[in-house]
Motif scaffolding. Structure first.
Motif, PDB file in Angstrom:
ATOM      1  N   LEU A 188      36.552  36.790  37.900  1.00 47.15           N
ATOM      2  CA  LEU A 188      37.236  36.413  39.122  1.00 47.15           C
ATOM      3  C   LEU A 188      36.747  35.032  39.506  1.00 47.15           C
ATOM      4  O   LEU A 188      35.557  34.820  39.716  1.00 47.15           O
ATOM      5  CB  LEU A 188      36.932  37.411  40.253  1.00 47.15           C
ATOM      6  N   ASP A 189      37.635  34.086  39.607  1.00 42.12           N
ATOM      7  CA  ASP A 189      37.262  32.695  39.897  1.00 42.12           C
ATOM      8  C   ASP A 189      38.112  32.224  41.065  1.00 42.12           C
ATOM      9  O   ASP A 189      39.333  32.172  40.975  1.00 42.12           O
ATOM     10  CB  ASP A 189      37.497  31.822  38.664  1.00 42.12           C
ATOM     11  N   ALA A 190      37.472  31.903  42.182  1.00 42.34           N
ATOM     12  CA  ALA A 190      38.176  31.415  43.362  1.00 42.34           C
ATOM     13  C   ALA A 190      37.204  30.702  44.285  1.00 42.34           C
ATOM     14  O   ALA A 190      35.985  30.838  44.181  1.00 42.34           O
ATOM     15  CB  ALA A 190      38.828  32.595  44.114  1.00 42.34           C
ATOM     16  N   GLU A 191      37.745  29.864  45.193  1.00 35.79           N
ATOM     17  CA  GLU A 191      36.892  29.221  46.184  1.00 35.79           C
ATOM     18  C   GLU A 191      36.291  30.239  47.129  1.00 35.79           C
ATOM     19  O   GLU A 191      35.141  30.160  47.520  1.00 35.79           O
ATOM     20  CB  GLU A 191      37.706  28.165  46.950  1.00 35.79           C
ATOM     21  N   ARG A 192      37.109  31.220  47.499  1.00 35.72           N
ATOM     22  CA  ARG A 192      36.609  32.295  48.352  1.00 35.72           C
ATOM     23  C   ARG A 192      37.119  33.632  47.805  1.00 35.72           C
ATOM     24  O   ARG A 192      38.266  33.736  47.381  1.00 35.72           O
ATOM     25  CB  ARG A 192      37.112  32.154  49.790  1.00 35.72           C
ATOM     26  N   ILE A 193      36.265  34.617  47.819  1.00 37.18           N
ATOM     27  CA  ILE A 193      36.637  35.973  47.405  1.00 37.18           C
ATOM     28  C   ILE A 193      36.283  36.890  48.568  1.00 37.18           C
ATOM     29  O   ILE A 193      35.154  36.950  49.017  1.00 37.18           O
ATOM     30  CB  ILE A 193      35.887  36.410  46.122  1.00 37.18           C
ATOM     31  N   LYS A 194      37.281  37.617  49.060  1.00 35.21           N
ATOM     32  CA  LYS A 194      37.098  38.535  50.184  1.00 35.21           C
ATOM     33  C   LYS A 194      37.291  39.955  49.684  1.00 35.21           C
ATOM     34  O   LYS A 194      38.318  40.283  49.092  1.00 35.21           O
ATOM     35  CB  LYS A 194      38.082  38.217  51.298  1.00 35.21           C
ATOM     36  N   VAL A 195      36.309  40.772  49.936  1.00 35.89           N
ATOM     37  CA  VAL A 195      36.364  42.189  49.572  1.00 35.89           C
ATOM     38  C   VAL A 195      36.216  42.994  50.830  1.00 35.89           C
ATOM     39  O   VAL A 195      35.244  42.854  51.573  1.00 35.89           O
ATOM     40  CB  VAL A 195      35.260  42.541  48.540  1.00 35.89           C
ATOM     41  N   GLY A 196      37.156  43.915  51.082  1.00 32.95           N
ATOM     42  CA  GLY A 196      37.065  44.801  52.248  1.00 32.95           C
ATOM     43  C   GLY A 196      37.711  44.196  53.484  1.00 32.95           C
ATOM     44  O   GLY A 196      38.176  43.092  53.527  1.00 32.95           O
TER      45      GLY A 196
END
Length: 196
Positions: A188-196
């Motif tokens: 998973l490659d991103a500037e921001r990763i949001k979980v939940g």
């Protein structure tokens, strides 16, 4: 109804003539009896035109009918059929280098419908397909859509050797339950990763 010169034979005669002109449904035919005004017989499917050699039937009541076209100077032809026509045959084959069909409505029914060719081009304002099962074997499929919406009531299953999804703006996956598994690596490659 068309009338010709009276004939002496009680059974009528047949005469070869040449179409001099067409006036609506009537034909002007040069025969051995001179120029006569004749009708086109229902069995004469090839539409006569000026210059054609035709067989003209003279009936005892004075009627004249073009029964068939015998000769034509060029290779062009037009077949005129009644308003409602049915072609029946155990096997029907149409062969041509180029075929053009223009119709307000086309209906095709068959137990097996097979289409084959080098290239299939379609241009429709709307397409509706209703099928119990559709099977496709395609070496390569590409499409360009202004908007694509699909709905599957049951199971939507896709298998591929490799799969890549690219979206220019956003990609959203929503599900009551989602299961993402990878046997080797999940990246998973991103500037921001949001979980939940």
């Amino acid at each position: 109804m068309a009338y010709a010169l009276p004939v002496e034979e009680p059974g009528g005669t047949l005469d070869k003539g040449t179409v001099m002109g067409v006036q609506g449904t009537a034909l002007l035919v040069m025969t051995s009896q001179g120029v006569v005004r004749a009708g086109r017989a229902a069995g004469c499917l090839l539409a006569p035109r000026a210059g054609d050699g035709v067989l003209t039937a003279f009936l005892p009541n004075g009627e004249a009918w073009v029964t068939c076209v015998l000769t034509r100077t060029d290779g062009e032809a037009e077949i005129e059929l009644p308003d409602k026509t049915t072609l029946r045959g155990r096997e029907l084959s149409v062969e041509s280098e180029s075929t053009r069909i223009v119709s307000h409505s086309i209906s095709m029914k068959g137990t097996v419908l097979s289409l084959g060719g080098g290239l299939l081009l379609q241009g429709f304002a709307a397409v509706q397909t209703a099928a119990c099962r559709v099977g496709e074997r395609i070496s390569r499929k590409s499409g360009c859509y202004g908007e694509l919406s699909e709905q599957t009531d049951g199971l939507d299953e896709r298998r591929a050797g490799r799969m890549r999804i690219e979206s220019e703006s956003s990609y959203r996956l929503r599900a009551e339950n989602a299961d993402v598994r990878a046997q080797a690596m999940l990246d998973l490659d991103a500037e921001r990763i949001k979980v939940g």
